[in-house]
Structures are given as structure tokens and as C-alpha cells.
Design a protein around this motif. Structure first.
Motif, PDB file in Angstrom:
ATOM      1  N   ARG A 187     -14.947  -9.174   2.618  1.00  0.00           N
ATOM      2  CA  ARG A 187     -14.396  -7.823   2.416  1.00  0.00           C
ATOM      3  C   ARG A 187     -13.015  -7.675   3.044  1.00  0.00           C
ATOM      4  NH1 ARG A 187     -19.769  -8.752   3.556  1.00  0.00           N
ATOM      5  NH2 ARG A 187     -19.765  -7.446   5.419  1.00  0.00           N
ATOM      6  N   LEU A 188     -12.797  -8.380   4.148  1.00  0.00           N
ATOM      7  CA  LEU A 188     -11.539  -8.236   4.865  1.00  0.00           C
ATOM      8  C   LEU A 188     -10.363  -8.788   4.071  1.00  0.00           C
ATOM      9  CD1 LEU A 188     -10.081  -7.462   7.511  1.00  0.00           C
ATOM     10  CD2 LEU A 188     -10.549  -9.769   8.318  1.00  0.00           C
ATOM     11  N   LEU A 189     -10.529  -9.967   3.465  1.00  0.00           N
ATOM     12  CA  LEU A 189      -9.420 -10.562   2.716  1.00  0.00           C
ATOM     13  C   LEU A 189      -9.014  -9.704   1.518  1.00  0.00           C
ATOM     14  CD1 LEU A 189     -10.116 -12.924   4.607  1.00  0.00           C
ATOM     15  CD2 LEU A 189      -9.695 -14.473   2.713  1.00  0.00           C
ATOM     16  N   PRO A 190      -9.963  -9.213   0.716  1.00  0.00           N
ATOM     17  CA  PRO A 190      -9.572  -8.301  -0.369  1.00  0.00           C
ATOM     18  C   PRO A 190      -8.910  -7.021   0.138  1.00  0.00           C
ATOM     19  CG  PRO A 190     -11.772  -9.164  -0.765  1.00  0.00           C
ATOM     20  CD  PRO A 190     -11.397  -9.566   0.633  1.00  0.00           C
ATOM     21  N   LEU A 191      -9.375  -6.514   1.296  1.00  0.00           N
ATOM     22  CA  LEU A 191      -8.771  -5.318   1.878  1.00  0.00           C
ATOM     23  C   LEU A 191      -7.310  -5.575   2.231  1.00  0.00           C
ATOM     24  CD1 LEU A 191      -9.053  -2.456   3.183  1.00  0.00           C
ATOM     25  CD2 LEU A 191      -9.735  -3.618   5.288  1.00  0.00           C
ATOM     26  N   ALA A 192      -7.038  -6.723   2.860  1.00  0.00           N
ATOM     27  CA  ALA A 192      -5.664  -7.056   3.235  1.00  0.00           C
ATOM     28  C   ALA A 192      -4.780  -7.187   2.002  1.00  0.00           C
ATOM     29  CB  ALA A 192      -5.657  -8.348   4.044  1.00  0.00           C
ATOM     30  N   ARG A 193      -5.304  -7.817   0.963  1.00  0.00           N
ATOM     31  CA  ARG A 193      -4.514  -7.986  -0.263  1.00  0.00           C
ATOM     32  C   ARG A 193      -4.263  -6.642  -0.956  1.00  0.00           C
ATOM     33  NH1 ARG A 193      -8.326 -12.442  -1.030  1.00  0.00           N
ATOM     34  NH2 ARG A 193      -7.305 -14.403  -0.420  1.00  0.00           N
ATOM     35  N   GLU A 194      -5.273  -5.785  -0.938  1.00  0.00           N
ATOM     36  CA  GLU A 194      -5.157  -4.488  -1.618  1.00  0.00           C
ATOM     37  C   GLU A 194      -4.065  -3.621  -1.013  1.00  0.00           C
ATOM     38  OE1 GLU A 194      -7.897  -0.501  -2.515  1.00  0.00           O
ATOM     39  OE2 GLU A 194      -8.812  -2.298  -1.629  1.00  0.00           O
ATOM     40  N   PHE A 195      -3.942  -3.649   0.304  1.00  0.00           N
ATOM     41  CA  PHE A 195      -3.025  -2.734   0.975  1.00  0.00           C
ATOM     42  C   PHE A 195      -1.768  -3.414   1.512  1.00  0.00           C
ATOM     43  CE2 PHE A 195      -7.115  -0.523   1.272  1.00  0.00           C
ATOM     44  CZ  PHE A 195      -6.750   0.739   0.801  1.00  0.00           C
ATOM     45  N   GLN A 196      -1.559  -4.697   1.179  1.00  0.00           N
ATOM     46  CA  GLN A 196      -0.406  -5.402   1.743  1.00  0.00           C
ATOM     47  C   GLN A 196       0.924  -4.835   1.253  1.00  0.00           C
ATOM     48  OE1 GLN A 196      -0.699  -9.518   0.662  1.00  0.00           O
ATOM     49  NE2 GLN A 196      -0.723  -9.143  -1.537  1.00  0.00           N
ATOM     50  N   ASP A 197       0.930  -4.181   0.095  1.00  0.00           N
ATOM     51  CA  ASP A 197       2.151  -3.544  -0.413  1.00  0.00           C
ATOM     52  C   ASP A 197       2.153  -2.049  -0.153  1.00  0.00           C
ATOM     53  OD1 ASP A 197       3.122  -5.963  -1.400  1.00  0.00           O
ATOM     54  OD2 ASP A 197       2.001  -5.741  -3.275  1.00  0.00           O
TER      55      ASP A 197
ATOM     56  N   THR B 256     -24.391  -5.047   0.296  1.00  0.00           N
ATOM     57  CA  THR B 256     -25.183  -4.698   1.480  1.00  0.00           C
ATOM     58  C   THR B 256     -24.424  -3.765   2.418  1.00  0.00           C
ATOM     59  OG1 THR B 256     -24.416  -6.641   2.730  1.00  0.00           O
ATOM     60  CG2 THR B 256     -26.396  -6.909   1.379  1.00  0.00           C
ATOM     61  N   VAL B 257     -23.152  -3.486   2.101  1.00  0.00           N
ATOM     62  CA  VAL B 257     -22.339  -2.611   2.945  1.00  0.00           C
ATOM     63  C   VAL B 257     -22.633  -1.149   2.621  1.00  0.00           C
ATOM     64  CG1 VAL B 257     -20.005  -1.950   3.611  1.00  0.00           C
ATOM     65  CG2 VAL B 257     -20.520  -4.347   3.085  1.00  0.00           C
ATOM     66  N   LYS B 258     -22.890  -0.371   3.658  1.00  0.00           N
ATOM     67  CA  LYS B 258     -23.112   1.065   3.489  1.00  0.00           C
ATOM     68  C   LYS B 258     -21.989   1.894   4.101  1.00  0.00           C
ATOM     69  CE  LYS B 258     -27.060   0.021   1.678  1.00  0.00           C
ATOM     70  NZ  LYS B 258     -27.191   0.049   0.196  1.00  0.00           N
ATOM     71  N   SER B 259     -21.317   1.339   5.114  1.00  0.00           N
ATOM     72  CA  SER B 259     -20.274   2.077   5.812  1.00  0.00           C
ATOM     73  C   SER B 259     -19.030   1.207   5.932  1.00  0.00           C
ATOM     74  CB  SER B 259     -20.773   2.490   7.198  1.00  0.00           C
ATOM     75  OG  SER B 259     -19.797   3.261   7.871  1.00  0.00           O
ATOM     76  N   PHE B 260     -17.985   1.558   5.183  1.00  0.00           N
ATOM     77  CA  PHE B 260     -16.753   0.761   5.136  1.00  0.00           C
ATOM     78  C   PHE B 260     -15.787   1.253   6.227  1.00  0.00           C
ATOM     79  CE2 PHE B 260     -18.652   0.481   0.971  1.00  0.00           C
ATOM     80  CZ  PHE B 260     -18.471  -0.839   0.603  1.00  0.00           C
ATOM     81  N   ASP B 261     -16.127   0.983   7.469  1.00  0.00           N
ATOM     82  CA  ASP B 261     -15.460   1.613   8.600  1.00  0.00           C
ATOM     83  C   ASP B 261     -13.983   1.264   8.712  1.00  0.00           C
ATOM     84  OD1 ASP B 261     -18.008   2.734   9.896  1.00  0.00           O
ATOM     85  OD2 ASP B 261     -18.472   0.621   9.636  1.00  0.00           O
ATOM     86  N   ALA B 262     -13.639  -0.031   8.706  1.00  0.00           N
ATOM     87  CA  ALA B 262     -12.235  -0.417   8.838  1.00  0.00           C
ATOM     88  C   ALA B 262     -11.424   0.065   7.641  1.00  0.00           C
ATOM     89  CB  ALA B 262     -12.113  -1.931   8.991  1.00  0.00           C
ATOM     90  N   ARG B 263     -11.989  -0.054   6.472  1.00  0.00           N
ATOM     91  CA  ARG B 263     -11.297   0.407   5.269  1.00  0.00           C
ATOM     92  C   ARG B 263     -11.032   1.910   5.336  1.00  0.00           C
ATOM     93  NH1 ARG B 263     -10.542  -1.066  -0.065  1.00  0.00           N
ATOM     94  NH2 ARG B 263     -10.468   0.675  -1.534  1.00  0.00           N
ATOM     95  N   ASN B 264     -12.042   2.673   5.757  1.00  0.00           N
ATOM     96  CA  ASN B 264     -11.872   4.123   5.865  1.00  0.00           C
ATOM     97  C   ASN B 264     -10.781   4.467   6.874  1.00  0.00           C
ATOM     98  OD1 ASN B 264     -13.947   4.450   4.029  1.00  0.00           O
ATOM     99  ND2 ASN B 264     -15.504   4.822   5.594  1.00  0.00           N
ATOM    100  N   ALA B 265     -10.721   3.706   7.965  1.00  0.00           N
ATOM    101  CA  ALA B 265      -9.703   3.950   8.981  1.00  0.00           C
ATOM    102  C   ALA B 265      -8.312   3.637   8.440  1.00  0.00           C
ATOM    103  CB  ALA B 265      -9.998   3.118  10.216  1.00  0.00           C
ATOM    104  N   VAL B 266      -8.181   2.548   7.686  1.00  0.00           N
ATOM    105  CA  VAL B 266      -6.892   2.190   7.082  1.00  0.00           C
ATOM    106  C   VAL B 266      -6.420   3.291   6.135  1.00  0.00           C
ATOM    107  CG1 VAL B 266      -5.773   0.621   5.454  1.00  0.00           C
ATOM    108  CG2 VAL B 266      -7.158  -0.306   7.324  1.00  0.00           C
TER     109      VAL B 266
END
Length: 409
Positions: free
Chosen positions: A93-103, A195-205
Motif C-alpha cells: 500500500r505504501l509504494l502505490p501511495l507514494a506514486r499517487e501523491f509524488q506529483d 484486509t485494510v479497514k483504516s487507511f491511517d497514513a493515507r488519510n493523514a497525507v
């Protein structure tokens, strides 16, 4: 499972942490282990609102990075490692998150906090890599990290200044480089995103990028405890205990070998045929024992079959004792529950043809010969001659998987 709370942080170590001698560890009033006391004396835990500590660390690209190199309005500092299955799972989940918001004004930098000397061999069962800088280069390339991956394993000063309790551990800073979120990537320890119910780091970003307050500023950290260099004494103690384990060598006939090859267990079974008079066998044997220890907490077992003359049983056993070829503790307990004790055997039959047919009809005859048998008897790997231990290790990890699964215990 062992839970280790510290204030509002919780680290679940499972097989990723050194959990021995817990009775001697400092505990909180509720009986749980005080993780703050487990950190080095010069380490501190960042509080929400604290400034980001600076660092100067070497990346897998050979470049030295500092905090000033990251100009984006929002910065994520995340501690990851090569060996940890929690880290592996979170990266899906972390790698897609970084790619999604890198721009979109988010910079991400990953740091490996672990001392390679602070990681026990029994903690490496979910990866073909160690936590060395050299293996970081390979791991980051294999995973396709879209962000710098920095090494802190020598001094661990950055891990201490951030208060890294485990991998993964996320620290999210705003434009002023003030800490606004600290904790987990999300609430699942498994690789499956469903299996993820709470996307905590993503929500914070998302909140920080939108200029809003972070909804939940601190969350529990689930992962492999930071491997401090100070673990070395405990690792050495565990190694000495392993070396003192008794080693057995039992006789086995062709029918017994056929039963082993059938593999009616739930474990991946590596079977190696060797002899003390076979120089390549002797040379590769320490690597096989190392694999057995490394995968001691997985569904795996090493079985060895000696082709020494039965009259030389004492000599063969002496060799096994010198190699410390005892089954790991978890496997020993499983074998006992199954009514079996031995993992090392000496073939008692006179016919090698019978042995070949019982074990692997594709075996051409020379020693050493190695097969890996999946539950149910399917051979997933075979090699005649000295194996490449690194290649075999990678094959075993591929078969066993690099993640915790929901049914792991």
C-alpha cells in the motif's frame, strides 16, 4: 503473540522480535512490556508538534541525503527493512501511495534503522535478504522503490532521534517540518489490500495536502521491533544455546524414505542426501543448517540422509554434532506432537536403487542430491551436486511467501 504497548503506541513483535528473557524486562502497571525502556538510553520518542530531526544518510544510489534535500510541502519519513514481513506487507500500500501523491507535493524517504548485527538468523525467515546496506540495494531495486532508501544501521542515530520502534513506522511532517502524524501505514499486517479497514497514513497525507488537521494524529505501530546493535549479546546467547542442542541420527530404510518423500505434513521439506566421504557434501552442509535455523519459525524442515556405511554411524553422528544439525525448537515440538523425533537419518539398506526409487526417480545417482518437497509429495526443486545456497534460499522463500498470512500462528 506478544503485545508491547508504549503510551499510545503498540508494537506486535511475533516471530520478528527477540522475545526471550521477557520476565526480566521492565513492565508497565498493567503487566505489558514497557517499550520505552527497551529503547537505547540516548533514544527519544518524537511528540506531535516536534520538529523533524535532521539526518545525513547514504542512500542505495550511493548519494548522501539530508533533511534539506526534501523540498515538498509534506514529507513522509518511513522506517522500513529488508527482512520484516510486516514491512513487506505494508509496502503493497505504501509504494502505490507514494506514486499517487509524488506529483502532489508529497515527498517520501525510507530509512532502514536496523543494525545487521542486531538481527538474529531466526528473524530472517521471510526474506532472502539481510538488513545490510548491500542487500538494501538489491531489495529496493527488486521492489521498485519510487523514493530514496537510506541506511542507518551503523550508528542508528536517526532511528534514535525519531524514536523508531518498529518497521514499518511512519512520521509525517508539514511544510514547517513539524510532526503531524506518527504511527502505522494502516491497520492490516497482511499483504492483501482488502484486509485494510483504516487507511491511517493515507488519510493523514490527504488532510495535510488539503490544509486540514490530521484526523488521527497517532496510531498503533505493528511490525518487527527495531534491531538495535545492543541485541548482539542476546543473539550470541541464543546461538550458544542452539549449539548445545543434542543431535540425533536414526537408521532408515527405503520404506521410511518413501514416507518422507510423500510428505504428509503441512511443511515444506528439504531432503539432502550426503556422506562424510563426499567433499562437496561436507562443504555445502553448513549452508543447509543455516537455512534450517533461518526458517525455523516457518512451515519448513530440513531432513538429511547419510549414505555412510551403517558401521560408520558414530562417525556420521559426530559430523552432524559438529555442524549443530539439531532441529529448531518449534520444529522439535511439532515433531514430538507427530510422534517423530529425528530429522537426520542414515540409510540402512544395501540397494541404492531402492533409495533412488523411494526418494526421487529422477536422481542420477551422484552425491550430494537435494530435493524440496511440498506437502503432498510434489517435488518443487531438485538439484544434483552442490547447491547454490542463495539460489535455494530464494526458492524456499518464494514457496513459503514473504508475508504473514491470515492463518499464520
Amino acid at each position: 503473540m506478544n503485545t508491547k504497548p508504549i503510551c499510545c503506541l503498540l508494537v506486535v513483535a511475533l516471530t520478528c522480535g527477540l522475545l526471550s528473557a521477557q520476565a526480566k524486562k521492565k513492565r508497565n502497571a498493567d503487566g505489558t512490556i514497557d517499550l520505552q525502556s527497551e529503547m537505547p538510553a540516548d533514544a527519544r520518542r518524537l511528540a506531535i508538534g516536534d520538529p523533524a530531526p535532521d539526518f545525513s544518510l547514504k542512500g542505495v544510489d550511493g548519494r548522501i541525503y539530508t533533511l534539506a534535500d526534501f523540498k515538498a510541502p509534506v514529507l513522509m519519513v518511513v522506517f522500513l527493512s529488508n527482512h520484516c514481513p510486516y514491512s513487506h506487507a505494508a509496502e503493497t500500500r505504501l509504494l502505490p501511495l507514494a506514486r499517487e501523491f509524488q506529483d502532489q507535493s508529497l515527498a517520501v524517504v525510507a530509512i532502514n534503522p536496523n543494525s545487521p548485527e542486531g538481527v538474529a538468523i531466526t528473524e530472517l525467515g521471510y526474506s532472502k535478504y539481510t538488513d545490510s546496506y548491500e542487500d538494501m540495494i538489491l531489495y529496493a531495486k527488486e521492489q521498485g522503490f519510487p523514493f530514496p532508501y537510506l541506511y542507518d544501521g551503523d550508528t542508528q542515530q536517526t532511528a534514535k532521534s525519531y524514536g523508531c520502534l518498529a518497521t514499518p513506522h511512519v512520521f509525517l511532517f508539514d511544510r514547517a517540518r513539524t510532526l503531524r502524524y506518527a504511527g502505522r501505514v494502516d491497520d492490516s499486517r497482511f499483504a492483501d489490500p482488502t484486509t485494510v479497514k483504516s487507511f491511517d497514513a493515507r488519510n493523514a497525507v490527504i488532510a495535510l495536502l488539503a490544509g486540514r488537521p490530521v484526523p488521527v494524529e497517532r496510531t498503533t505501530v505493528v511490525g518487527c521491533s527495531t534491531k538495535w546493535n545492543s541485541n548482539q549479546a542476546e543473539i550470541a546467547q541464543a546461538t550458544e544455546k542452539w549449539k548445545a542442542e543434542p543431535v540425533d541420527l536414526a537408521l532408515i530404510d527405503a520404506a521410511g524414505v518413501a514416507a518422507l518423500a510423500k510428505n504428509d505434513s503441512n511443511r515444506l521439506r528439504l531432503i539432502n542426501v550426503w556422506a562424510t566421504w563426499c567433499a562437496p557434501c561436507v562443504a555445502e552442509f553448513p549452508g543447509l543448517v543455516s537455512l534450517s535455523r533461518r526458517l525455523g519459525n516457518r512451515d519448513f524442515e530440513l531432513v538429511t540422509i547419510s549414505l555412510d556405511d551403517p558401521k560408520m554411524q558414530a562417525q556420521a553422528k559426530k559430523f552432524l554434532e559438529k555442524q549443530h544439525a539439531a532441529p529448531p525448537g518449534r520444529l522439535k515440538r511439532l515433531l514430538k506432537s507427530e510422534g517423530r523425533t529425528a530429522v537426520n537419518f542414515l540409510y540402512s539398506g544395501s540397494s541404492t536403487d531402492a533409495l533412488v526409487q523411494a526418494l526421487d526417480p529422477a536422481w542420477p545417482g551422484p552425491l550430494p542430491h537435494t530435493i524440496v518437497v511440498a506437502p503432498g509429495g510434489r517435488i518443487v526443486y531438485r538439484y544434483n551436486g552442490p547447491v547454490d545456497i542463495a539460489e535455494l534460499r530464494a526458492k524456499l522463500i518464494d514457496e513459503l511467501g514473504p508475508y504473514y498470512a491470515p492463518n499464520d500462528k
